[in-house]
Design an enzyme around this catalytic site. Structure first.
Site, mmCIF file in Angstrom:
data_model
loop_
_atom_site.group_PDB
_atom_site.id
_atom_site.type_symbol
_atom_site.label_atom_id
_atom_site.label_comp_id
_atom_site.label_asym_id
_atom_site.label_seq_id
_atom_site.Cartn_x
_atom_site.Cartn_y
_atom_site.Cartn_z
ATOM 1 N N HIS A 54 8.051 -5.454 2.570
ATOM 2 C CA HIS A 54 8.000 -4.960 3.948
ATOM 3 C C HIS A 54 7.234 -3.639 4.069
ATOM 4 C CE1 HIS A 54 11.759 -2.706 2.747
ATOM 5 N NE2 HIS A 54 11.187 -1.778 3.485
ATOM 6 N N ASP A 85 11.869 -9.543 -1.352
ATOM 7 C CA ASP A 85 11.190 -8.389 -0.752
ATOM 8 C C ASP A 85 10.448 -7.593 -1.826
ATOM 9 O OD1 ASP A 85 10.341 -6.576 1.105
ATOM 10 O OD2 ASP A 85 12.269 -5.567 1.333
ATOM 11 N N SER A 89 12.023 3.006 0.367
ATOM 12 C CA SER A 89 11.771 1.593 0.100
ATOM 13 C C SER A 89 10.629 1.418 -0.891
ATOM 14 C CB SER A 89 11.426 0.862 1.397
ATOM 15 O OG SER A 89 12.533 0.794 2.256
#
Length: 423
Positions: free
Chosen positions: A151, A182, A268
């Site tokens: 993402h 992910d 992230s």
């Protein structure tokens, strides 16, 4: 009587003196308190002769805090910010008279007021390259491969840059996106790597980590504070969550590592490290409205993706070709089953077949109603589902299944294949 009392006093004094001397001697020879040795380990021991000062044994001790410092120093230059930029339209504001030169309105509005009747309008005035997002990544090889979250690099029209710990800016390209997890793999697209290669973080084994183990998270916190370090423990394993906020909408994430090490927006794609400085996870999500609840993808997913890229040129997933229901107490009672664990091969919600045509399962001879009890020796349960066990393996690997078929346990062998497009 006086002599007798004097003798008693003298004996008592001598006894007290001797007792005090013995006590002091024993205290000085006693080992240090246990609290003085907690969190300390022997790092290096040099064997030698006790009688020789030059060859005496020497011990260097380091604390848990020193482990963290050493691990961070070793990997900090391998962690970077991942920045996405994109050409966005630039708008300018201008004003117009809404009535223009219309004669109809002039008869109602005094002429001196007409020039002051202006309303704002907007029009595009070219484009401008702007930063649209910021995340974290880390080198996983000396030739410039980078692991991050999918993402973080989901915009196909964006250009991606990495900002290294020393401030150097390099262009990167998306090499592969994991279709199910992910995870994304990038590669430096800005010339050849330095002669010595890029400093990279070695990958650990996420199958061997334990709850309570100390971990370190590093990332670009809030997209602003580069290489922010936080320390915590592994709070849980095999977690499943629905993560929101990504461009693709809500996403089910499974087999996650839960940690209380602080994970913030911008973290992230950063590494979750053990105390040896090996990556055991990729930081990917945090629980909103809660404190110290973060989640990381196990690093073995990256290990698998790298192997796929080297062999197939892309990330692929293994395929068995069955539909199933995980057996629990309710399913056992409803279906009158003799076992309380496993995967019951059954039709899908729209009456899709339990065994897909030309699949490895069909080639192995599996039938609807069979119960797969074990996959390569691992029991199939609600925490170790059949799909999660398959996803840990790669296409082309040989597998063995323990199956309850017709009331008898049998072993079935076969080979996993690449998942067909669209599944």
């Amino acid at each position: 009587k006086t002599q007798f009392v004097t003798l008693i006093i003298l004996v008592s004094f001598v006894t007290s003196l001797v007792t005090g001397i013995v006590t002091v001697t024993l205290v000085n020879q006693a080992p240090p308190l246990m609290t003085q040795t907690i969190n300390k380990v022997i790092e290096k021991v040099t064997p030698g002769s006790i009688n020789s000062k030059e060859n005496q044994t020497t011990a260097v001790v380091i604390s848990g805090q020193d482990f963290v410092v050493k691990a961070v120093e070793k990997v900090s230059s391998a962690v970077m910010s991942v920045i996405a930029t994109k050409d966005l339209p630039v708008f300018e504001q201008y004003f117009v008279n809404p009535f223009g030169q219309d004669e109809f309105f002039k008869q109602f509005i005094p002429p001196e007021l007409l020039p002051n009747l202006q309303v704002p309008q907007y029009r595009q005035k070219g484009t401008e390259n702007r930063q649209i997002s910021a995340g974290t990544g880390f080198f996983i090889s000396s030739d410039g491969l980078i692991a991050t979250n999918k993402h973080v690099v989901s915009d196909k029209e964006a250009t991606y840059w990495i900002i290294m710990n020393d401030g150097k800016k390099l262009k990167a390209k998306v090499l592969a996106l994991d279709p199910l997890q992910d995870v994304a793999i990038l590669k430096i697209d800005d010339g050849a790597p330095p002669a010595s290669g890029y400093n990279f973080i070695p990958l650990g084994d996420s199958e061997k980590i334990k709850v309570g183990q100390t971990v370190i998270a590093i990332g670009n916190a809030l997209g602003e504070f580069q290489n922010t370090v936080s320390v915590g423990v592994i709070s849980g394993l095999h977690r499943s969550i629905v993560a929101s906020g990504a461009a693709g909408g809500d996403e089910l994430l499974q087999e996650l590592i839960q940690t209380d090490a602080a994970i913030n927006p911008g973290n992230s794609g950063g590494p979750l490290l053990d105390l040896s400085g090996k990556a055991i996870g990729i930081n990917t999500a945090m629980a909103q409205g809660a404190e110290s609840v973060g989640f990381s993808l196990p690093i073995n997913l990256v290990q698998k993706d790298l192997a796929d890229i080297k062999q197939f040129g892309k990330i692929e997933y293994a395929y068995l070709g069955v539909r199933y229901t995980i057996i629990n107490a309710q399913v056992k009672e409803e279906k009158k089953l003799s076992v309380d664990y496993g995967a019951l091969l059954s039709k899908g919600p729209k009456d899709e077949p339990a065994i897909m045509a030309n699949s490895p399962a069909e080639k192995m001879g599996l039938k609807e109603g069979d119960i797969i009890l074990e996959f390569n020796g691992v029991k199939i349960t609600q925490s170790d589902t059949l799909s999660s066990l398959i996803n840990r393996h790669r296409a082309g690997e040989k597998i063995t299944l323990k199956v309850l078929a017709g009331g008898k346990e049998s072993n079935f062998s076969g080979t996993l294949e690449s998942r067909p497009e669209g599944l």
